[in-house]
Design a protein around this motif. Structure first.
Motif, PDB file in Angstrom:
ATOM      1  N   LEU A   1      51.288  55.203  42.974  1.00  6.88           N
ATOM      2  CA  LEU A   1      51.003  53.876  43.506  1.00  6.88           C
ATOM      3  C   LEU A   1      51.538  52.799  42.576  1.00  6.88           C
ATOM      4  N   THR A   2      52.345  51.930  43.125  1.00  6.68           N
ATOM      5  CA  THR A   2      52.843  50.786  42.375  1.00  6.68           C
ATOM      6  C   THR A   2      52.590  49.526  43.177  1.00  6.68           C
ATOM      7  N   VAL A   3      51.915  48.561  42.567  1.00  6.62           N
ATOM      8  CA  VAL A   3      51.634  47.303  43.248  1.00  6.62           C
ATOM      9  C   VAL A   3      52.260  46.172  42.441  1.00  6.62           C
ATOM     10  N   ASN A   4      53.018  45.309  43.114  1.00  6.70           N
ATOM     11  CA  ASN A   4      53.668  44.195  42.430  1.00  6.70           C
ATOM     12  C   ASN A   4      53.273  42.855  43.027  1.00  6.70           C
ATOM     13  N   ASN A   5      52.710  42.009  42.195  1.00  2.28           N
ATOM     14  CA  ASN A   5      52.420  40.614  42.567  1.00  2.28           C
ATOM     15  C   ASN A   5      51.698  40.465  43.895  1.00  2.28           C
ATOM     16  N   LEU A   6      50.705  41.283  44.114  1.00  4.93           N
ATOM     17  CA  LEU A   6      49.983  41.239  45.381  1.00  4.93           C
ATOM     18  C   LEU A   6      49.005  40.068  45.401  1.00  4.93           C
TER      19      LEU A   6
ATOM     20  N   GLN B   1      41.261  32.494  53.512  1.00  8.59           N
ATOM     21  CA  GLN B   1      41.459  31.072  53.727  1.00  8.59           C
ATOM     22  C   GLN B   1      42.374  30.564  52.614  1.00  8.59           C
ATOM     23  N   LYS B   2      42.172  29.318  52.195  1.00  6.99           N
ATOM     24  CA  LYS B   2      43.108  28.787  51.202  1.00  6.99           C
ATOM     25  C   LYS B   2      42.943  29.440  49.842  1.00  6.99           C
ATOM     26  N   LYS B   3      41.687  29.750  49.522  1.00  3.40           N
ATOM     27  CA  LYS B   3      41.439  30.320  48.212  1.00  3.40           C
ATOM     28  C   LYS B   3      41.770  31.812  48.203  1.00  3.40           C
ATOM     29  N   PRO B   4      42.582  32.261  47.258  1.00  2.00           N
ATOM     30  CA  PRO B   4      42.949  33.678  47.273  1.00  2.00           C
ATOM     31  C   PRO B   4      41.776  34.590  46.939  1.00  2.00           C
ATOM     32  N   VAL B   5      41.729  35.742  47.597  1.00  2.00           N
ATOM     33  CA  VAL B   5      40.717  36.754  47.316  1.00  2.00           C
ATOM     34  C   VAL B   5      41.252  37.685  46.231  1.00  2.00           C
ATOM     35  N   LEU B   6      42.555  37.851  46.243  1.00  2.00           N
ATOM     36  CA  LEU B   6      43.230  38.629  45.209  1.00  2.00           C
ATOM     37  C   LEU B   6      44.426  37.818  44.753  1.00  2.00           C
ATOM     38  N   GLU B   7      44.603  37.721  43.451  1.00  2.00           N
ATOM     39  CA  GLU B   7      45.668  36.862  42.969  1.00  2.00           C
ATOM     40  C   GLU B   7      46.610  37.616  42.048  1.00  2.00           C
ATOM     41  N   ASP B   8      47.828  37.727  42.492  1.00  2.00           N
ATOM     42  CA  ASP B   8      48.907  38.228  41.642  1.00  2.00           C
ATOM     43  C   ASP B   8      48.552  39.540  40.939  1.00  2.00           C
ATOM     44  N   ILE B   9      48.240  40.521  41.736  1.00  2.00           N
ATOM     45  CA  ILE B   9      47.842  41.811  41.167  1.00  2.00           C
ATOM     46  C   ILE B   9      49.076  42.693  40.998  1.00  2.00           C
ATOM     47  N   SER B  10      49.278  43.193  39.798  1.00  2.00           N
ATOM     48  CA  SER B  10      50.371  44.136  39.552  1.00  2.00           C
ATOM     49  C   SER B  10      49.854  45.278  38.699  1.00  2.00           C
ATOM     50  N   PHE B  11      50.090  46.492  39.141  1.00  2.00           N
ATOM     51  CA  PHE B  11      49.712  47.635  38.306  1.00  2.00           C
ATOM     52  C   PHE B  11      50.411  48.894  38.810  1.00  2.00           C
ATOM     53  N   ARG B  12      50.353  49.918  37.985  1.00  2.00           N
ATOM     54  CA  ARG B  12      50.890  51.222  38.339  1.00  2.00           C
ATOM     55  C   ARG B  12      49.856  52.272  38.053  1.00  2.00           C
ATOM     56  N   VAL B  13      49.813  53.299  38.891  1.00  2.80           N
ATOM     57  CA  VAL B  13      48.828  54.354  38.705  1.00  2.80           C
ATOM     58  C   VAL B  13      49.555  55.676  38.503  1.00  2.80           C
TER      59      VAL B  13
ATOM     60  N   GLY C   1      38.180  54.435  38.927  1.00  6.90           N
ATOM     61  CA  GLY C   1      37.120  53.610  39.492  1.00  6.90           C
ATOM     62  C   GLY C   1      37.571  52.162  39.558  1.00  6.90           C
ATOM     63  N   ILE C   2      37.411  51.540  40.721  1.00  2.00           N
ATOM     64  CA  ILE C   2      37.718  50.118  40.840  1.00  2.00           C
ATOM     65  C   ILE C   2      36.405  49.370  40.689  1.00  2.00           C
ATOM     66  N   ILE C   3      36.325  48.545  39.657  1.00  2.00           N
ATOM     67  CA  ILE C   3      35.040  47.953  39.283  1.00  2.00           C
ATOM     68  C   ILE C   3      35.153  46.445  39.209  1.00  2.00           C
ATOM     69  N   GLY C   4      34.107  45.781  39.676  1.00  2.00           N
ATOM     70  CA  GLY C   4      34.093  44.325  39.625  1.00  2.00           C
ATOM     71  C   GLY C   4      32.914  43.798  40.407  1.00  2.00           C
ATOM     72  N   PRO C   5      32.578  42.515  40.218  1.00  2.29           N
ATOM     73  CA  PRO C   5      31.408  41.960  40.910  1.00  2.29           C
ATOM     74  C   PRO C   5      31.654  41.818  42.415  1.00  2.29           C
ATOM     75  N   ASN C   6      30.586  41.463  43.150  1.00  2.00           N
ATOM     76  CA  ASN C   6      30.727  41.196  44.577  1.00  2.00           C
ATOM     77  C   ASN C   6      31.746  40.080  44.799  1.00  2.00           C
ATOM     78  N   GLY C   7      32.574  40.256  45.811  1.00  2.00           N
ATOM     79  CA  GLY C   7      33.549  39.218  46.107  1.00  2.00           C
ATOM     80  C   GLY C   7      34.743  39.236  45.187  1.00  2.00           C
ATOM     81  N   ALA C   8      34.851  40.314  44.383  1.00  4.48           N
ATOM     82  CA  ALA C   8      35.982  40.399  43.465  1.00  4.48           C
ATOM     83  C   ALA C   8      37.242  40.841  44.176  1.00  4.48           C
ATOM     84  N   GLY C   9      37.088  41.344  45.383  1.00  3.57           N
ATOM     85  CA  GLY C   9      38.262  41.758  46.154  1.00  3.57           C
ATOM     86  C   GLY C   9      38.565  43.238  46.047  1.00  3.57           C
ATOM     87  N   LYS C  10      37.526  44.041  45.723  1.00  2.00           N
ATOM     88  CA  LYS C  10      37.769  45.481  45.549  1.00  2.00           C
ATOM     89  C   LYS C  10      38.172  46.138  46.865  1.00  2.00           C
ATOM     90  N   SER C  11      37.357  45.923  47.909  1.00  2.00           N
ATOM     91  CA  SER C  11      37.684  46.495  49.218  1.00  2.00           C
ATOM     92  C   SER C  11      38.958  45.877  49.759  1.00  2.00           C
TER      93      SER C  11
END
Lengths: 307, 252
Positions: free
Chosen positions: B5-10, B15-27, B34-44
């Motif tokens: 899995l490779t994700v670039n600048n996702l 709405q106007k406010k991003p739920v996920l901002e500029d996510i880039s990583f490789r697995v 484990g994907i970890i973060g508070p509620n509303g962090a955009g995990k799902s």
């Protein structure tokens, strides 16, 4: 022997055939609409069909199912697009949006219908039957068309059974494995509109929604298997079509639509009461037997305590 | 070799406010993440965006070096249990069979082989005796296992699981995690949205810390620290002892 002669009459045989096939196909398609929680969508689509059908008649001047279908599909697309637009771009929820659009389209339809009836074209007789249906006004060609389209609808549901099942149960997963869910969604909508249009003559737009949903809901009571439910819903629909048509042709000038829907409702009530496991009676029996089996235990406990 | 899995600048925004901002990583391959973060962090949202269930504004995702459209059959997905109505007229085996649909293609019905395969998957989650039970008659934990078995039936090489541990009892949780470990040992990559910080160290060899932005991704021992967690949870986190004791996320 009024009864017997009725079935010997070839005209009646045709009409019966038409109503039964209509009930069959709408029961089958209605099952998926019901499971996808789109029962109200069927209602909206059938009401929205009225202005489409009226416009198709005004433009072409003929009562052809083909043109009606085109009119109804365009109206249906407009209605669903409007519902979608309202739901997405305002705080109004889908049920309210459905309520608004359904009544607006139906209102326009009634205005157009009245307009047609007051116009001078000689061919308008029978259009008022669009509201509640009049199976007896079907001619052989209509029955051919209804039979043909019904058969196509049922075959399509058979072919797409796997896809429709997944789309109804888990649309997210369906999309994940690559099913074109939006396209399939529209396709199902198209099937519903088609069922509504071929039902216009026999049942009428107002009550077509009931013929879509009631057999499906009744069938759900009897089984926990989707294919059985779909087949049962088709049979219930066909049976309702049969009974409704027979009663309406025995009693003069009774509209067919309400009678078909009433027969479907009787089936529904029987299902609610008598179905195994899910029915009211079965549930009550289960509760009573559970209670009576538990009783001695509690008594014992009380005794033990008092000792 | 291409990364699973490779994700670039996702970037994803509802709405106007991003739920996920500029996510880039490789697995890398063979990790249980484990994907970890508070509620509303955009995990799902991250999982849904990767699987193209929701549109993303920018960025691209590559699974085994290719677009998801080409690699669908190598991807397994476990949605949140609440995302479906369990009072659907079908039984457990039939739901697991749905995992085969992606391999079957249009109009084809599952055959005996698919059925046997589905049964095997049910067996792997310890549910074979419930194969013909109506799905609404199953407990929450059993429903979760059915979903897991359906993902197994997909015969995938990378799995995405959206909160598989929510609302299940301890026994089911252990059964699920044992299965995930097994998948990992077979060289498969598993990404899991997870909530319970107390079990993170025990379950995952990699973690991804997410709060709209990517805070970090890497081996658990490196990232599961006070600093990183506080960065992720934004000061609403109290750690009694950074090594062993329970972690409390206090209300802001």
């Amino acid at each position: 022997m009024n009864w017997f002669s009725l079935f010997l009459d070839p005209n009646t045989q045709w009409i019966l055939m038409g109503s039964m096939l209509l009930g069959l196909s709408s029961g089958v398609i209605g099952s998926f609409a019901y499971l996808r929680k789109q029962s109200l969508m069927g209602d909206a689509l059938s009401h929205a069909a009225l202005p489409g059908v009226c416009l198709a008649y005004m433009l072409t001047g003929t009562k052809s199912i083909f043109f009606f279908l085109i009119g109804a599909i365009i109206a249906g697309i407009l209605a669903t697009a409007a519902i979608g637009y309202i739901t997405r771009n305002s705080r109004i929820k889908q049920d309210s949006a459905l309520g608004i659009i359904l009544t607006v389209f139906f209102g326009v339809g009634i205005v157009l219908l009245t307009q047609i009836q007051h116009s001078n074209s000689g061919n308008q007789s029978g259009l008022d039957k669009f509201l509640f249906g009049h199976a007896a006004s079907m001619v052989k060609l209509d029955v051919y068309t209804i039979a043909g389209i019904s058969a196509v609808l049922v075959v399509l549901c058979f072919l797409f059974f796997k896809e429709f099942k997944l789309l109804s149960f888990d649309p997210g997963f369906a999309k994940g494995i690559g099913l074109p869910t939006i396209l399939l969604d529209q396709f199902m909508m198209l099937l519903i509109v088609t069922a509504v249009v071929i039902g216009i003559q026999a049942v009428g737009v107002v009550l077509m929604a009931a013929l879509l949903i009631t057999p499906a809901v009744a069938a759900r009571y009897w089984t926990e298997k989707l294919h059985v439910m779909v087949i049962l819903a088709g049979l219930f629909g066909a049976f309702s079509g049969f009974v409704g048509t027979v009663v309406s042709s025995m009693v003069n000038n009774l509209p067919t639509g309400p009678l078909i829907v009433l027969s479907a409702t009787v089936l529904f009530i029987i299902s609610v009461l008598a179905a195994p496991n899910r029915g009211v009676l079965a549930k009550t029996r289960l509760r009573v037997s559970a209670k009576s089996e538990y009783q001695p235990l509690t008594n014992q406990r009380v005794k033990e305590k008092s000792l | 070799m291409a990364f699973p899995l490779t994700v670039n600048n996702l970037t994803v925004a509802y709405q106007k406010k991003p739920v996920l901002e500029d996510i880039s990583f490789r697995v890398p391959e063979g990790k249980l993440i484990g994907i970890i973060g508070p509620n509303g962090a955009g995990k799902s949202t991250l999982i849904k965006a990767i699987l193209e269930l929701i549109p993303s504004i920018t960025g691209d995702v590559a699974i085994f070096g290719e677009s998801y459209k080409k690699t669908r059959k190598r991807v397994g997905y476990v949605p949140q249990r609440e995302s479906v109505d369990w009072d659907f007229p079908t039984d457990a085996l039939d739901v697991v069979m749905m995992g085969r649909y992606g391999h079957l293609g249009w109009f084809k019905r599952p055959d005996k082989k698919d059925k046997a395969h589905a049964m095997e998957c049910l067996d792997q989650v310890g549910m074979s005796q419930y194969a013909h039970r109506q799905i609404s008659q199953l407990s929450g934990g059993q429903q979760q296992r059915v979903f897991l078995a359906r993902a197994l039936a997909q015969d995938a090489e990378i799995y995405f699981m959206d909160e598989p541990f929510v609302g299940v009892d301890a026994a089911t949780e252990k059964a699920i995690i044992a299965l995930l470990m097994k998948l990992k040992s077979q060289g498969k990559t598993v990404l899991v949205v997870h909530h319970d910080l107390n079990t993170v160290k025990e379950y995952f060899d990699w973690i991804m810390l997410l709060n709209v932005k990517l805070i970090g991704i890497g081996p658990t021992e490196k990232l599961f620290t006070k600093d990183y967690l506080q960065k992720t949870y934004g000061g609403s986190l109290t750690m009694l002892d950074s090594n062993t004791s329970p972690i409390i996320v206090s209300p802001r």
